[in-house]
Design a protein around this motif. Structure first.
Motif, PDB file in Angstrom:
ATOM      1  N   UNK A 129       0.828  -1.211   0.000  1.00 11.77           N
ATOM      2  CA  UNK A 129       0.000   0.000   0.000  1.00 11.77           C
ATOM      3  C   UNK A 129       0.862   1.260   0.000  1.00 11.77           C
ATOM      4  N   UNK A 130       0.308   2.334  -0.582  1.00 12.46           N
ATOM      5  CA  UNK A 130       1.072   3.567  -0.758  1.00 12.46           C
ATOM      6  C   UNK A 130       0.119   4.756  -0.731  1.00 12.46           C
ATOM      7  N   UNK A 131       0.639   5.916  -0.356  1.00 12.77           N
ATOM      8  CA  UNK A 131      -0.070   7.187  -0.493  1.00 12.77           C
ATOM      9  C   UNK A 131       0.609   7.945  -1.632  1.00 12.77           C
ATOM     10  N   UNK A 132      -0.163   8.339  -2.643  1.00 13.36           N
ATOM     11  CA  UNK A 132       0.358   9.050  -3.811  1.00 13.36           C
ATOM     12  C   UNK A 132      -0.170  10.470  -3.859  1.00 13.36           C
ATOM     13  N   UNK A 133       0.648  11.374  -4.395  1.00 16.14           N
ATOM     14  CA  UNK A 133       0.149  12.661  -4.865  1.00 16.14           C
ATOM     15  C   UNK A 133       0.667  12.803  -6.292  1.00 16.14           C
ATOM     16  N   UNK A 134       0.648  13.994  -6.848  1.00 16.75           N
ATOM     17  CA  UNK A 134       1.017  14.162  -8.258  1.00 16.75           C
ATOM     18  C   UNK A 134       2.481  13.831  -8.553  1.00 16.75           C
ATOM     19  N   UNK A 135       3.381  14.100  -7.596  1.00 14.64           N
ATOM     20  CA  UNK A 135       4.813  13.929  -7.885  1.00 14.64           C
ATOM     21  C   UNK A 135       5.567  12.987  -6.949  1.00 14.64           C
ATOM     22  N   UNK A 136       4.961  12.581  -5.848  1.00 15.95           N
ATOM     23  CA  UNK A 136       5.703  11.750  -4.901  1.00 15.95           C
ATOM     24  C   UNK A 136       4.806  10.688  -4.282  1.00 15.95           C
TER      25      UNK A 136
END
Length: 175
Positions: A129-136
């Motif tokens: 599992x991961x938390x994403x935003x536009x660049x990281x």
């Protein structure tokens, strides 16, 4: 934050470890001080005990009536680590959950970063599992810069918990 502290301490040397030669006695006192210091872990006021830096003084020993052991009052300098509200630190993600992540920072194991305090990040479930935003992305073993918004001392475990945020400039994953 690392703190340099000066502490009084009582070191108890068992009677069988006493020796007439001063060097062996001093060695026994230092070894016992280091063992006691390591076992103590942390206090609410000073944070986590990290290292003894210098032994300032060893007082006169007093024999304990019940056991025959000798108690020496000592004063030493040491280094501790304590989290403070508003402090900016870096930690390593060790667990990713739907509602946030847990980080480690130095000796502090329980630092929680809620998904509500990660503006722009969204949870992506899966095997990793991961938390994403536009660049990281924030995932396990990623270093994250954060601001401490609150701490809590747990007396029974002799440790701190912290609540942190990414709301602010230059906070988030460190590349």
């Amino acid at each position: 934050m690392f703190l340099k502290v000066q502490l009084p301490w009582n070191v108890i040397i068992p009677a069988e470890n006493l020796d007439a030669k001063g060097l062996l006695l001093q060695r026994s006192i230092i070894i016992r001080l280091l063992e006691d210091f390591a076992a103590r872990k942390a206090t609410k006021d000073l944070g986590y005990y990290l290292a003894v830096t210098t032994l300032e003084s060893i007082g006169e020993g007093r024999v304990r009536q019940q056991t025959g052991d000798v108690m020496f009052p000592v004063v030493f300098s040491g280094i501790t680590f304590k989290l403070y509200r508003g402090e900016i630190l870096e930690g390593v993600v060790h667990k990713v959950l739907k509602h946030g992540v847990f980080l480690r920072c130095g000796p502090v194991e329980n630092i929680y970063l809620s998904h509500l305090k990660m503006p722009g990040y969204s949870y992506m479930p899966g095997e990793n599992p991961v938390f994403n935003d536009k660049v990281s992305r924030i995932e396990k073993d990623i270093v994250v810069r954060f601001i401490v918004i609150g701490t809590k001392w747990l007396e029974a475990e002799r440790e701190f918990q912290a609540l942190v945020s990414l709301e602010g400039h230059y906070l988030g994953p460190v590349s």
